[in-house]
Write an enzyme that holds these catalytic residues in place. Sequence first.
Site, PDB file in Angstrom:
ATOM      1  N   GLY A  87       7.278   5.377   8.124  1.00 61.80           N
ATOM      2  CA  GLY A  87       6.548   6.408   8.248  1.00 61.80           C
ATOM      3  C   GLY A  87       6.732   6.948   9.416  1.00 61.80           C
ATOM      4  CB  SER A  88       4.327   9.503  11.333  1.00 60.78           C
ATOM      5  OG  SER A  88       3.102   9.089  11.282  1.00 60.78           O
ATOM      6  CB  CYS A 121      13.498   8.173   7.486  1.00 60.31           C
ATOM      7  SG  CYS A 121      14.261   7.350   6.261  1.00 60.31           S
ATOM      8  CB  THR A 176       1.308   6.145  10.961  1.00 63.51           C
ATOM      9  OG1 THR A 176       0.558   7.203  10.784  1.00 63.51           O
ATOM     10  CG2 THR A 176       0.518   4.851  10.097  1.00 63.51           C
ATOM     11  N   GLY A 177       3.352   4.342  13.198  1.00 61.46           N
ATOM     12  CA  GLY A 177       3.860   3.308  13.409  1.00 61.46           C
ATOM     13  C   GLY A 177       3.290   2.572  14.666  1.00 61.46           C
ATOM     14  CD  GLU A 227      13.087   4.235   8.348  1.00 63.66           C
ATOM     15  OE1 GLU A 227      13.200   5.127   9.508  1.00 63.66           O
ATOM     16  OE2 GLU A 227      13.212   4.408   7.039  1.00 63.66           O
ATOM     17  CD  GLU A 231      11.068  12.396  11.337  1.00 65.82           C
ATOM     18  OE1 GLU A 231       9.941  11.803  11.234  1.00 65.82           O
ATOM     19  OE2 GLU A 231      12.114  11.657  10.601  1.00 65.82           O
ATOM     20  CE  LYS A 242      -1.684   2.963   2.341  1.00 61.17           C
ATOM     21  NZ  LYS A 242      -1.504   4.491   1.758  1.00 61.17           N
TER      22      LYS A 242
HETATM   23  P1  NAI Z   1       2.291   8.657   7.946  1.00 61.67           P
HETATM   24  O1  NAI Z   1       2.959   7.986   8.703  1.00 61.67           O
HETATM   25  O2  NAI Z   1       0.798   8.968   8.278  1.00 61.67           O
HETATM   26  O3  NAI Z   1       2.095   7.881   6.436  1.00 61.67           O
HETATM   27  C1  NAI Z   1       2.915   6.819   5.980  1.00 61.67           C
HETATM   28  C2  NAI Z   1       2.232   5.664   5.505  1.00 61.67           C
HETATM   29  O4  NAI Z   1       1.248   5.086   6.111  1.00 61.67           O
HETATM   30  C3  NAI Z   1       1.199   6.298   4.307  1.00 61.67           C
HETATM   31  O5  NAI Z   1       1.284   5.072   3.221  1.00 61.67           O
HETATM   32  C4  NAI Z   1      -0.033   6.075   4.989  1.00 61.67           C
HETATM   33  O6  NAI Z   1      -1.205   5.910   3.936  1.00 61.67           O
HETATM   34  C5  NAI Z   1      -0.223   5.211   6.039  1.00 61.67           C
HETATM   35  N1  NAI Z   1      -0.990   5.170   6.918  1.00 61.67           N
HETATM   36  C6  NAI Z   1      -1.417   6.399   7.554  1.00 61.67           C
HETATM   37  N2  NAI Z   1      -2.029   6.159   8.712  1.00 61.67           N
HETATM   38  C7  NAI Z   1      -2.390   4.787   8.593  1.00 61.67           C
HETATM   39  C8  NAI Z   1      -3.013   3.818   9.505  1.00 61.67           C
HETATM   40  N3  NAI Z   1      -3.762   4.205  10.489  1.00 61.67           N
HETATM   41  N4  NAI Z   1      -2.830   2.338   9.541  1.00 61.67           N
HETATM   42  C9  NAI Z   1      -2.244   2.125   8.416  1.00 61.67           C
HETATM   43  N5  NAI Z   1      -1.566   2.906   7.428  1.00 61.67           N
HETATM   44  C10 NAI Z   1      -1.841   4.229   7.523  1.00 61.67           C
HETATM   45  O7  NAI Z   1       2.925   9.870   7.503  1.00 61.67           O
HETATM   46  P2  NAI Z   1       2.345  11.497   6.982  1.00 61.67           P
HETATM   47  O8  NAI Z   1       1.099  11.689   7.616  1.00 61.67           O
HETATM   48  O9  NAI Z   1       2.280  11.058   5.463  1.00 61.67           O
HETATM   49  O10 NAI Z   1       3.308  12.269   7.480  1.00 61.67           O
HETATM   50  C11 NAI Z   1       3.463  12.926   8.696  1.00 61.67           C
HETATM   51  C12 NAI Z   1       4.827  12.840   9.302  1.00 61.67           C
HETATM   52  O11 NAI Z   1       5.419  11.674   9.340  1.00 61.67           O
HETATM   53  C13 NAI Z   1       5.745  13.768   8.399  1.00 61.67           C
HETATM   54  O12 NAI Z   1       5.921  15.279   8.873  1.00 61.67           O
HETATM   55  C14 NAI Z   1       7.278  13.128   9.053  1.00 61.67           C
HETATM   56  O13 NAI Z   1       7.711  13.610  10.168  1.00 61.67           O
HETATM   57  C15 NAI Z   1       6.788  11.850   9.310  1.00 61.67           C
HETATM   58  N6  NAI Z   1       7.332  10.815   8.334  1.00 61.67           N
HETATM   59  C16 NAI Z   1       8.313   9.987   8.300  1.00 61.67           C
HETATM   60  C17 NAI Z   1       8.783   9.236   7.306  1.00 61.67           C
HETATM   61  C18 NAI Z   1       9.878   8.382   7.506  1.00 61.67           C
HETATM   62  O14 NAI Z   1      10.384   8.185   6.462  1.00 61.67           O
HETATM   63  N7  NAI Z   1      10.492   7.918   8.590  1.00 61.67           N
HETATM   64  C19 NAI Z   1       7.852   9.148   6.008  1.00 61.67           C
HETATM   65  C20 NAI Z   1       6.727   9.831   6.025  1.00 61.67           C
HETATM   66  C21 NAI Z   1       6.406  10.788   7.115  1.00 61.67           C
END
Ligand code: NAI
Length: 480
Positions: free
Chosen positions: A231-232, A287, A235-236, A253, A382, A178
């Site tokens: 991701g964040s 990240c 959400t992790g 991660e 972050e 996804k």
């Molecule tokens: P996010 O962690 O919400 O999104 C990442 C992925 O998780 C996307 O595919 C999203 O659709 C999915 N997702 C979101 N909520 C979910 C849930 N409840 N259950 C399952 N999957 C879910 O990150 P977002 O909102 O796009 O960005 C917010 C902040 O997160 C950024 O400002 C940054 O600080 C951090 N981030 C860190 C990343 C990294 O590489 N470590 C990558 C992206 C964001």
Amino acid sequence: MPLTPFNIPTAHHLIGGTWTPANATIPVSDPSTGSPLTTIGRGTQADIDAAVTAAKNALDGAWGAMTALDRGRILTRIGKAVLTHVDALSELESRDVGKPLTQAHADAVALARYFEFYGGAADKITGETIPYQAGYTVYTLREPHGVTGHIIPWNYPMQIIGRSVGAALAMGNACVLKPAEDACLTAMAFGQIAIDAGLPAGALNIVTGLGAEAGVALSSHHEIAHMSFTGSVSTGEVIQAAAAKNVIPVTLELGGKSPQLVFDDADLDQALPFLVNAGIQNAGQTCSASSRILVQRGVYKKVCDRMSEAYRALKVGPATDDLNVGPLISAGQKAIVMSFLAKGADLTIAAQGQILTDAAGHYVPPTLFSDVPPDHPLAQDEIFGPVQVLIPFKDEAEALRIANSTKFGLVASVWTMDGGRQMRLAKALKSGQVFINNYGAGGGVELPFGGVGKSGHGREKGFEALYGFSTLKTVAAWHG
Ligand code: NAI
Ligand code: MG
């Protein structure tokens, strides 16, 4: 609008080797201009169910029966095929996520490299024989988990597909991917490339959609056997809780606040490009971005001056102009970064880069703050934008204390010619990776990668990922 030379229909999911129309769509816009680009499918529980069933069928069918050698050959072919499409993939990524072309190009090459690496590695992971009691032969088998879930973010779609899906396929798992709702297009293109290169139907399924819908459906699905998430942190936490309910392993991660420690004896000419690039690469949406630069007082002013000079020369503009820094991914991400700049109103801005466009994209000026207190939110949280903080320190002990003072631990680097100090700090830094006299944000297919603390757990990249994407069976045979 035809977006790609890949002949993929818009708003479709890849399920069981077939592009299946989505019931609902999500608009996609170009971060460089804010204008509409295309639509993607808004996946549902039913789409995820179908994808998981297709993955199970692949495991029960041709994919599951394949030898490690044959899996490896297919992965290697996929890597080669990606290389032939590098330019098209780069252009697509550039438009979809606003990444300057050169940086998107590097991601496409890395995607190919992951498949070459894991294609070569597929038949080189072995079990062992274990000396045991008289009359026994005992050995271990490395087996796939089964259906693996992959939820990835928008910042490096191609690289993260490579490191996560590539390793999972090498071990013989069948994947449901996804991608992030803000960055699906290269994932879809990759799905088609993989099929064209001979990946059996159902070994890789792709359902696009929102985190709260398709993401939740996938991460809580009772038939997935392993979950990989980047991701964040927030959400992790949700992903890990869902994995706990199903009692399955999870790789998280989750980003960081990675420091570079610059000592008085550092080779500054060597260090300077790494100090700046590690902060502004991909507009800081990395990240493993290095957002904290810790500098010993003897060279602090010099480093501040030289980094400021580099910052003033940074050019920001549309991804297709291929400048140093592109737009951020979305209006939401820009709002997050601007709120951090507002939190820094009490701090000193040493220098900023220049925005060279009037386009209605999500641009923010790259910003270097100096003399930032180590406990300030800009030095702890972050930001995920092109923002770095300079923090002075007195000696090694203070540098270590500051470096280890955040809740994260993903990457750190040490710039010094003192060999003892290099070794001491490599051990003492709380971090999944430590670089000495260099810094690697995102690179290093061969290098195990992952965090400690709130940066997550589990390791991707290198051979280590193959252990994470497999399970160990012990066979104890009594033969007298
Ligand atoms: P996010 O962690 O919400 O999104 C990442 C992925 O998780 C996307 O595919 C999203 O659709 C999915 N997702 C979101 N909520 C979910 C849930 N409840 N259950 C399952 N999957 C879910 O990150 P977002 O909102 O796009 O960005 C917010 C902040 O997160 C950024 O400002 C940054 O600080 C951090 N981030 C860190 C990343 C990294 O590489 N470590 C990558 C992206 C964001
Ligand atoms: Mg997009």
